[in-house]
Design an enzyme around this catalytic site. Structure first.
Site, PDB file in Angstrom:
ATOM      1  N   LYS A 155       0.786  -1.008  -0.089  1.00  0.00           N
ATOM      2  CA  LYS A 155      -0.072   0.133   0.059  1.00  0.00           C
ATOM      3  C   LYS A 155       0.851   1.234   0.012  1.00  0.00           C
ATOM      4  O   LYS A 155       2.092   1.237   0.486  1.00  0.00           O
ATOM      5  CB  LYS A 155      -0.846   0.051   1.240  1.00  0.00           C
ATOM      6  CG  LYS A 155      -2.194   0.918   1.078  1.00  0.00           C
ATOM      7  CD  LYS A 155      -3.358   0.065   0.523  1.00  0.00           C
ATOM      8  CE  LYS A 155      -4.546   0.770   0.578  1.00  0.00           C
ATOM      9  NZ  LYS A 155      -5.830  -0.091   0.217  1.00  0.00           N
TER      10      LYS A 155
HETATM   11  P1  NAD Z   1     -12.926   7.859  -2.287  1.00  0.00           P
HETATM   12  O1  NAD Z   1     -11.774   8.949  -2.431  1.00  0.00           O
HETATM   13  O2  NAD Z   1     -13.751   7.525  -3.463  1.00  0.00           O
HETATM   14  O3  NAD Z   1     -14.137   8.283  -1.441  1.00  0.00           O
HETATM   15  C1  NAD Z   1     -13.898   8.686   0.007  1.00  0.00           C
HETATM   16  C2  NAD Z   1     -14.880   9.158   0.401  1.00  0.00           C
HETATM   17  O4  NAD Z   1     -14.721   9.537   1.966  1.00  0.00           O
HETATM   18  C3  NAD Z   1     -15.462  10.428   0.087  1.00  0.00           C
HETATM   19  O5  NAD Z   1     -16.883  10.492  -0.011  1.00  0.00           O
HETATM   20  C4  NAD Z   1     -15.106  11.665   1.127  1.00  0.00           C
HETATM   21  O6  NAD Z   1     -15.884  12.641   1.175  1.00  0.00           O
HETATM   22  C5  NAD Z   1     -15.291  10.714   2.357  1.00  0.00           C
HETATM   23  N1  NAD Z   1     -14.408  11.433   3.427  1.00  0.00           N
HETATM   24  C6  NAD Z   1     -13.084  11.443   3.426  1.00  0.00           C
HETATM   25  N2  NAD Z   1     -12.959  12.285   4.654  1.00  0.00           N
HETATM   26  C7  NAD Z   1     -13.904  11.989   5.344  1.00  0.00           C
HETATM   27  C8  NAD Z   1     -14.286  12.385   6.820  1.00  0.00           C
HETATM   28  N3  NAD Z   1     -13.200  12.974   7.603  1.00  0.00           N
HETATM   29  N4  NAD Z   1     -15.431  12.014   7.345  1.00  0.00           N
HETATM   30  C9  NAD Z   1     -16.489  11.489   6.315  1.00  0.00           C
HETATM   31  N5  NAD Z   1     -16.136  11.368   5.214  1.00  0.00           N
HETATM   32  C10 NAD Z   1     -14.980  11.626   4.663  1.00  0.00           C
HETATM   33  O7  NAD Z   1     -12.268   6.517  -1.696  1.00  0.00           O
HETATM   34  P2  NAD Z   1     -12.853   5.132  -1.604  1.00  0.00           P
HETATM   35  O8  NAD Z   1     -12.020   4.464  -2.879  1.00  0.00           O
HETATM   36  O9  NAD Z   1     -14.345   5.065  -1.889  1.00  0.00           O
HETATM   37  O10 NAD Z   1     -12.357   4.458  -0.528  1.00  0.00           O
HETATM   38  C11 NAD Z   1     -12.940   4.536   0.652  1.00  0.00           C
HETATM   39  C12 NAD Z   1     -12.508   3.411   1.903  1.00  0.00           C
HETATM   40  O11 NAD Z   1     -12.885   2.079   1.098  1.00  0.00           O
HETATM   41  C13 NAD Z   1     -10.991   3.762   2.008  1.00  0.00           C
HETATM   42  O12 NAD Z   1     -10.755   3.181   3.403  1.00  0.00           O
HETATM   43  C14 NAD Z   1     -10.393   2.681   1.129  1.00  0.00           C
HETATM   44  O13 NAD Z   1      -9.137   2.239   1.918  1.00  0.00           O
HETATM   45  C15 NAD Z   1     -11.373   1.494   1.049  1.00  0.00           C
HETATM   46  N6  NAD Z   1     -11.293   0.521  -0.069  1.00  0.00           N
HETATM   47  C16 NAD Z   1     -11.423   1.032  -1.299  1.00  0.00           C
HETATM   48  C17 NAD Z   1     -11.468   0.132  -2.360  1.00  0.00           C
HETATM   49  C18 NAD Z   1     -11.549   0.794  -3.647  1.00  0.00           C
HETATM   50  O14 NAD Z   1     -12.073  -0.255  -4.759  1.00  0.00           O
HETATM   51  N7  NAD Z   1     -11.719   1.802  -4.241  1.00  0.00           N
HETATM   52  C19 NAD Z   1     -11.361  -1.150  -2.039  1.00  0.00           C
HETATM   53  C20 NAD Z   1     -11.269  -1.500  -0.924  1.00  0.00           C
HETATM   54  C21 NAD Z   1     -11.258  -0.692   0.346  1.00  0.00           C
END
Ligand code: NAD
Length: 423
Positions: A108
């Site tokens: 990561k």
């Molecule tokens: P993203 O950037 O698309 O979205 C992130 C979201 O979190 C946004 O809506 C943002 O406004 C919100 N956010 C940020 N700071 C915040 C706060 N302080 N309080 C409330 N909301 C807040 O990211 P994503 O890809 O959707 O990832 C979200 C989570 O899922 C992360 O923990 C990531 O590691 C995990 N994840 C993502 C994937 C993937 O395929 N994208 C896979 C597995 C896990």
């Protein structure tokens, strides 16, 4: 005592590991190996800004373990990114890929920055220069990044293009699978965009089947309305569940009669991605979010959100961890005592990395997969993983997270036993 990491995620992942390792009686030598990361790469690189000045950025890539195959895991662009976060998230990836039965290890990384402060062309130069600085530390058979918080298919396209441009022209196309989560035209996989959210809902459905429950009519709250939150809400709508609150970095909105995810997405698109101000819901204080009345709580934003300080207020019967590390061990202890089920991140959000694996195979074999094949295969794999975790939970009489860890770590332990430690 070592200084506590800023987000606390590193402490969380290590506590979870120690707990599972004790219960499963993990071989002490393998415990030593898995307690450490293999490689930690920190790069400082200069980038020209639109106004002609130069800024120096710091990027990270941590490679935890590759006993099962190449390192795999996302890249995050966020002000909280540091070496401890990258370590924690890399370790979670090792467990996640192992649990899913993939031929991958865990890695990561990311860049410590707030992307809203930069123009699209600055983000492109930052991404390309970061890729160049990582150089041979990534590669399609060595370490394969993917999107995470604030990174997306466009960023992956720039990364793939930069990496491929450093190779001889007659072999460039061989390297498209250096990253996954690319746009479809650049070698991306149909369905990779929705794979994580689809996985969250599939594991929730498996949980409901296991408990003789249904998702239809259930109310839920979701933190984060980015890739994972949006697609989770999309598939929850198909199940007939009702979204009553959403929180993101712009604020918290609530409507006890339900918020339509498709309408909210349309609104957010015209509002720089934020949910604040959505006219068909009321704005409420951010700190009231986790205490809202609901059946299901889906953290899908950042780590360490459900803690010893707010876990007692949670009304949901089940937490589906779309985010990585959203629940601290202190928060988890309180929830388990209250009888709340937690579908752990390494299972709940594993649809993303499974989708990435299919993209990698598609590129590696020069194939084109169809949406139906992707979704069907993904669903079967997730249901299979859920089943393995439930069996381990019964065998060891433990919660779902500890069971998921035991399944994941046992596979790596067996691999080390078979191969031995070189030389
Ligand atoms: P993203 O950037 O698309 O979205 C992130 C979201 O979190 C946004 O809506 C943002 O406004 C919100 N956010 C940020 N700071 C915040 C706060 N302080 N309080 C409330 N909301 C807040 O990211 P994503 O890809 O959707 O990832 C979200 C989570 O899922 C992360 O923990 C990531 O590691 C995990 N994840 C993502 C994937 C993937 O395929 N994208 C896979 C597995 C896990």
């Amino acid at each position: 005592m070592a200084e506590k990491s800023k987000t606390g995620m590193y402490e969380s992942v290590m506590k979870q590991f120690e707990k599972a390792a004790d219960i499963m009686n993990l071989d002490s030598n393998i415990r030593k190996i898995l307690s450490n990361t293999n490689n930690e790469i920190v790069v400082h690189f200069p980038v020209k800004m639109d106004n002609g000045s130069v800024e120096v950025f710091t990027g990270y890539r941590v490679q935890h373990n590759n006993a099962l195959g190449p390192y795999k895991g996302g890249l995050r662009y966020h002000p909280t990114v540091d070496i401890d976060d990258a370590r924690a998230l890399a370790i979670w990836m090792t467990w996640k890929t192992s649990l899913a039965g993939l031929p991958y290890g865990g890695g990561k990384g990311g860049i410590q920055l707030d992307p809203v402060k930069y123009s699209a062309s600055e983000l492109e130069r930052i991404t390309r220069r970061f890729t160049f600085a990582l150089g041979g530390n990534i590669g399609p058979e060595y370490d394969i990044p993917a999107p995470d918080v604030n990174t997306n298919a466009q960023i992956m396209a720039w990364m793939a293009d930069t990496y491929m441009s450093t190779k001889d022209s007659d072999s460039r196309s061989k390297y498209a699978h250096v990253v996954t989560g690319k746009p479809i035209n650049s070698g991306g996989l149909e369905g990779r965009d929705r794979a994580t959210g689809f996985g969250v809902v599939t594991t929730l459905q498996s949980w409901a089947d296991w408990k003789n429950e249904t998702l239809e009519g259930k109310s839920y709250i979701v933190q984060g309305f980015g890739n994972v939150g949006q697609w989770t809400a999309h598939f929850m709508k198909e199940k007939g569940a009702k979204m009553v609150a959403v929180q993101d970095h712009t604020g918290t909105i609530y409507n006890e009669n339900g918020i339509d995810p498709i309408e909210l997405l349309e609104y957010a698109k015209g509002n720089k991605g934020g949910v604040a101000g959505y006219p068909k819901a009321e704005a409420i204080d951010n700190d009231k979010f986790f205490a809202l009345q609901c059946d299901i709580c889906i953290p899908a934003a950042l780590g360490s959100q459900i803690t010893g300080a707010n876990a007692n207020d949670i009304k949901a019967k089940v937490i589906a961890e779309g985010a990585n590390g959203p629940t601290t061990p202190e928060g988890e202890e309180i929830l388990l005592k209250k009888g709340v089920s937690i579908i752990p991140d390494i299972l709940c959000n594993s649809g993303g990395v499974i989708g990435s694996y299919y993209e990698w195979l598609q590129n590696r074999n020069g194939e084109i997969w169809q949406m139906d094949d992707v979704i069907g295969k993904l669903e079967r794999k997730l249901i299979n993983s859920f089943g393995k975790v439930v069996v381990a939970a019964a065998e060891y009489k433990v919660d779902l997270r500890t069971a998921a860890y035991i399944v994941a770590i046992r596979r790596i332990e067996l691999t080390y036993r078979e191969r031995g430690v070189f030389p």
